[in-house]
Design an enzyme around this catalytic site. Structure first.
Site, mmCIF file in Angstrom:
data_model
loop_
_atom_site.group_PDB
_atom_site.id
_atom_site.type_symbol
_atom_site.label_atom_id
_atom_site.label_comp_id
_atom_site.label_asym_id
_atom_site.label_seq_id
_atom_site.Cartn_x
_atom_site.Cartn_y
_atom_site.Cartn_z
ATOM 1 N N GLY A 183 1.006 -1.445 -0.125
ATOM 2 C CA GLY A 183 -0.001 0.010 -0.144
ATOM 3 C C GLY A 183 0.827 1.252 -0.013
ATOM 4 O O GLY A 183 1.852 1.568 0.550
ATOM 5 N N SER A 186 15.483 10.751 -1.026
ATOM 6 C CA SER A 186 16.613 10.549 0.133
ATOM 7 C C SER A 186 17.645 9.570 -0.373
ATOM 8 O O SER A 186 18.864 9.821 -0.430
ATOM 9 C CB SER A 186 15.910 10.295 1.457
ATOM 10 O OG SER A 186 16.914 10.400 2.291
ATOM 11 N N ARG A 209 19.257 10.746 -3.720
ATOM 12 C CA ARG A 209 20.313 11.728 -3.682
ATOM 13 C C ARG A 209 21.349 11.392 -2.689
ATOM 14 O O ARG A 209 22.636 11.623 -2.855
ATOM 15 C CB ARG A 209 19.587 13.127 -3.497
ATOM 16 C CG ARG A 209 18.562 13.573 -4.225
ATOM 17 C CD ARG A 209 18.309 14.826 -4.300
ATOM 18 N NE ARG A 209 17.717 15.288 -5.585
ATOM 19 C CZ ARG A 209 17.304 16.591 -5.525
ATOM 20 N NH1 ARG A 209 17.214 17.652 -4.844
ATOM 21 N NH2 ARG A 209 16.581 17.037 -6.694
ATOM 22 N N ARG A 225 0.896 -5.314 -6.231
ATOM 23 C CA ARG A 225 1.228 -6.571 -5.335
ATOM 24 C C ARG A 225 1.364 -7.748 -6.280
ATOM 25 O O ARG A 225 0.594 -7.697 -7.501
ATOM 26 C CB ARG A 225 -0.088 -6.742 -4.454
ATOM 27 C CG ARG A 225 -0.240 -5.597 -3.546
ATOM 28 C CD ARG A 225 -1.482 -5.922 -2.514
ATOM 29 N NE ARG A 225 -2.009 -4.646 -1.806
ATOM 30 C CZ ARG A 225 -1.408 -4.413 -0.639
ATOM 31 N NH1 ARG A 225 -0.335 -5.107 -0.070
ATOM 32 N NH2 ARG A 225 -1.553 -3.328 -0.180
ATOM 33 N N THR A 226 1.933 -8.587 -6.024
ATOM 34 C CA THR A 226 2.219 -9.761 -6.928
ATOM 35 C C THR A 226 2.147 -11.168 -5.885
ATOM 36 O O THR A 226 3.275 -11.109 -5.334
ATOM 37 C CB THR A 226 3.315 -9.574 -7.749
ATOM 38 O OG1 THR A 226 3.750 -11.061 -8.628
ATOM 39 C CG2 THR A 226 4.734 -9.194 -6.892
ATOM 40 N N ASP A 271 5.195 -5.017 6.191
ATOM 41 C CA ASP A 271 5.851 -6.204 6.256
ATOM 42 C C ASP A 271 5.861 -7.338 5.475
ATOM 43 O O ASP A 271 6.965 -7.691 5.235
ATOM 44 C CB ASP A 271 4.884 -6.929 7.518
ATOM 45 C CG ASP A 271 3.307 -6.723 7.342
ATOM 46 O OD1 ASP A 271 2.999 -6.552 6.215
ATOM 47 O OD2 ASP A 271 2.756 -7.802 8.166
ATOM 48 N N GLY A 272 4.768 -7.208 4.388
ATOM 49 C CA GLY A 272 4.950 -7.975 3.060
ATOM 50 C C GLY A 272 6.125 -7.915 2.284
ATOM 51 O O GLY A 272 6.807 -8.669 1.979
ATOM 52 N N THR A 314 4.370 2.676 5.800
ATOM 53 C CA THR A 314 2.784 2.146 6.023
ATOM 54 C C THR A 314 1.932 3.204 6.828
ATOM 55 O O THR A 314 2.585 3.623 7.920
ATOM 56 C CB THR A 314 2.779 0.768 6.292
ATOM 57 O OG1 THR A 314 1.201 0.319 6.692
ATOM 58 C CG2 THR A 314 3.477 0.543 7.483
ATOM 59 N N ASP A 371 -0.493 2.442 8.624
ATOM 60 C CA ASP A 371 -1.019 1.623 9.764
ATOM 61 C C ASP A 371 0.005 1.921 11.101
ATOM 62 O O ASP A 371 -0.618 1.386 12.062
ATOM 63 C CB ASP A 371 -1.273 0.301 9.586
ATOM 64 C CG ASP A 371 -2.552 0.027 8.574
ATOM 65 O OD1 ASP A 371 -3.079 0.984 8.157
ATOM 66 O OD2 ASP A 371 -2.451 -1.032 7.970
ATOM 67 N N ASP A 414 2.297 -0.194 12.040
ATOM 68 C CA ASP A 414 2.062 -1.614 12.482
ATOM 69 C C ASP A 414 3.543 -2.492 12.252
ATOM 70 O O ASP A 414 3.471 -3.378 12.260
ATOM 71 C CB ASP A 414 0.992 -2.279 11.772
ATOM 72 C CG ASP A 414 1.108 -2.524 10.354
ATOM 73 O OD1 ASP A 414 2.035 -1.976 9.649
ATOM 74 O OD2 ASP A 414 0.376 -3.357 9.692
ATOM 75 N N ARG A 447 -6.153 -2.702 9.821
ATOM 76 C CA ARG A 447 -6.820 -3.949 9.842
ATOM 77 C C ARG A 447 -5.997 -4.918 11.056
ATOM 78 O O ARG A 447 -6.959 -5.611 11.575
ATOM 79 C CB ARG A 447 -6.387 -4.680 8.457
ATOM 80 C CG ARG A 447 -7.240 -6.028 8.470
ATOM 81 C CD ARG A 447 -6.724 -6.704 7.016
ATOM 82 N NE ARG A 447 -7.504 -5.781 5.757
ATOM 83 C CZ ARG A 447 -7.065 -5.030 4.931
ATOM 84 N NH1 ARG A 447 -5.561 -4.855 5.004
ATOM 85 N NH2 ARG A 447 -7.701 -4.378 4.241
ATOM 86 N N ARG A 470 -26.798 14.287 30.525
ATOM 87 C CA ARG A 470 -26.321 15.621 30.961
ATOM 88 C C ARG A 470 -26.405 16.862 29.924
ATOM 89 O O ARG A 470 -25.765 17.686 30.234
ATOM 90 C CB ARG A 470 -24.983 15.528 31.461
ATOM 91 C CG ARG A 470 -23.709 15.067 30.624
ATOM 92 C CD ARG A 470 -22.547 15.092 31.391
ATOM 93 N NE ARG A 470 -21.448 15.285 30.438
ATOM 94 C CZ ARG A 470 -20.860 14.223 29.810
ATOM 95 N NH1 ARG A 470 -21.140 12.952 30.287
ATOM 96 N NH2 ARG A 470 -19.871 14.261 29.037
ATOM 97 N N TYR A 523 -9.857 5.094 1.402
ATOM 98 C CA TYR A 523 -8.501 5.577 0.733
ATOM 99 C C TYR A 523 -8.033 6.911 1.024
ATOM 100 O O TYR A 523 -6.889 7.379 0.572
ATOM 101 C CB TYR A 523 -8.628 5.097 -0.680
ATOM 102 C CG TYR A 523 -8.413 3.658 -0.835
ATOM 103 C CD1 TYR A 523 -7.239 2.817 -0.475
ATOM 104 C CD2 TYR A 523 -9.532 2.692 -0.851
ATOM 105 C CE1 TYR A 523 -7.066 1.497 -0.519
ATOM 106 C CE2 TYR A 523 -9.514 1.199 -0.770
ATOM 107 C CZ TYR A 523 -8.261 0.849 -0.602
ATOM 108 O OH TYR A 523 -8.192 -0.659 -0.559
ATOM 109 N N ILE A 524 -9.110 7.835 1.512
ATOM 110 C CA ILE A 524 -8.905 9.119 1.510
ATOM 111 C C ILE A 524 -7.447 9.304 2.443
ATOM 112 O O ILE A 524 -6.677 10.299 2.450
ATOM 113 C CB ILE A 524 -10.048 10.024 1.842
ATOM 114 C CG1 ILE A 524 -9.571 11.502 1.762
ATOM 115 C CG2 ILE A 524 -10.188 9.760 3.310
ATOM 116 C CD1 ILE A 524 -10.765 12.457 2.273
ATOM 117 N N ARG A 578 -4.953 7.764 2.853
ATOM 118 C CA ARG A 578 -3.566 7.277 2.220
ATOM 119 C C ARG A 578 -3.222 8.345 1.366
ATOM 120 O O ARG A 578 -2.128 8.438 1.084
ATOM 121 C CB ARG A 578 -3.874 6.036 1.368
ATOM 122 C CG ARG A 578 -3.766 4.724 1.997
ATOM 123 C CD ARG A 578 -3.554 3.657 1.081
ATOM 124 N NE ARG A 578 -3.387 2.299 1.779
ATOM 125 C CZ ARG A 578 -3.588 1.106 1.171
ATOM 126 N NH1 ARG A 578 -3.665 1.002 -0.401
ATOM 127 N NH2 ARG A 578 -3.724 -0.020 1.585
#
Length: 319
Positions: A11, A22, A25, A72-73, A103-104, A125, A127, A129, A171, A211, A249-250, A252
């Site tokens: 993602g 970075s 260069r 992705r593949t 991680d993938g 990422t 997330d 995570d 997720r 209240r 997806y907004i 990202r």
């Protein structure tokens, strides 16, 4: 080492372009040629590889997404698929690869290292995570995007005196939900790492209503429960008019924050330094504002955790 490659995988996240810039260069400054591998590991298999110059990464530090694109593949997960990728790396004379992703993506980097191609992982990422680093590239930008959206939703929630359930990404990790909920004063935060008590949530909402509270905000991480399903539960139990917003997806997209631009710049340059030092199969990260590096699989074997003190605080402040 005279020639390295750089790719983004999985993602996309805001700040990936700053990391690419970075890497390119810093490498050129160190008299190393850099080749961009387009469309991640899929592009590596297909040989979609082009040399990058200083100007190739001009005017991208402020842009979201990734100029190298991402895909992705499943093929790269096979030995035959990796062999095709390695063949293309050999063809272009690439001696090491910087992999920007989650991680993938890091699993693929480890496999390449085992096959003889030194790889360094840069955590990108939204997330947040990835174990071994306090923050990942893109988290801060996504967090601020969520906060901006909740601020706007609160305006209409107040005007119509409604309860709003807001589903955010995450997720397997609740960092976005937790940080955004605490920052925006949400009445309830649902994260995958902590069970929730429905009766307690309903009681809190009803007490607030008694209240004189006119609206409520509930933030739900997608990995915990569907925002739509949870919204129905709330409305059925309280009879309060409830609306659901799935931010999707907004989260990202958008121009990366200063924090993500600086983090990406630091991590990208550190990755090049590690390759020059002869290190391989490592990931870079930041802990207590210090750059660190860990064995990729050792880091990924650790379980990601959220700050439960923050989670407790969010409950204490939402009385």
């Amino acid at each position: 080492m005279k020639r390295i490659g750089v790719l983004t995988s999985g993602g996309d996240s805001p700040g990936m372009n700053a990391a690419i810039r970075s890497v390119v260069r810093k490498a050129i400054y160190s008299n190393i040629e850099v080749y961009g591998i387009y469309y991640g590991y899929a592009g590596m298999i297909e040989g979609n590889i082009k040399k990058l110059e200083i100007g190739s990464v001009g005017d991208i530090i402020h842009r979201g997404g990734t100029m190298l694109y991402t895909a992705r593949t499943e093929e790269f997960k096979t030995e035959a698929g990796r062999a095709k990728g390695i063949e293309q790396l050999n063809k272009h004379g690439i001696e090491g690869v910087v992999v920007i992703g989650g991680d993938g993506s890091f699993q693929g980097a480890k496999k390449l290292t085992e096959a003889g191609y030194p790889c360094i992982g840069v955590p990108g990422t939204i997330d947040n995570d990835i174990p071994g680093t306090d923050f990942t590239i893109g988290f801060d930008t996504a967090l601020n995007t969520i906060i901006d959206a909740i601020d706007k939703i609160r305006d209409t929630a107040t005007s119509h005196e409604r309860t709003y359930v807001i589903e955010v990404m995450g997720r397997h990790a609740g960092d976005l939900a937790l940080w955004a909920g605490l920052a925006d004063g949400a009445e309830t935060i649902l994260i995958p790492e902590a069970p929730y008590d429905m009766e307690e949530i309903i009681t809190r909402l009803q007490n607030g209503h008694k209240r004189g509270k006119k609206h409520s905000i509930i933030v739900v991480a997608e990995g915990c429960e569907s925002g739509v399903a949870f919204g129905k539960k709330i409305e059925e139990a309280t009879k309060f008019e409830t609306r659901v917003s799935v931010l999707g997806y907004i989260q990202r997209g958008g121009s990366p924050t200063a924090g993500d631009r600086v983090l990406a710049s630091r991590l990208g340059a550190k990755a090049v330094d590690l390759l020059l030092e002869g290190k391989k199969g490592r990931m870079v990260g930041i802990q207590q504002n210090k750059l660190v590096d860990h064995d990729i699989l050792e880091a990924l074997s650790q379980k990601h955790t959220v700050d439960m003190d923050m989670y407790t605080l969010s409950k204490e402040l939402s009385i």
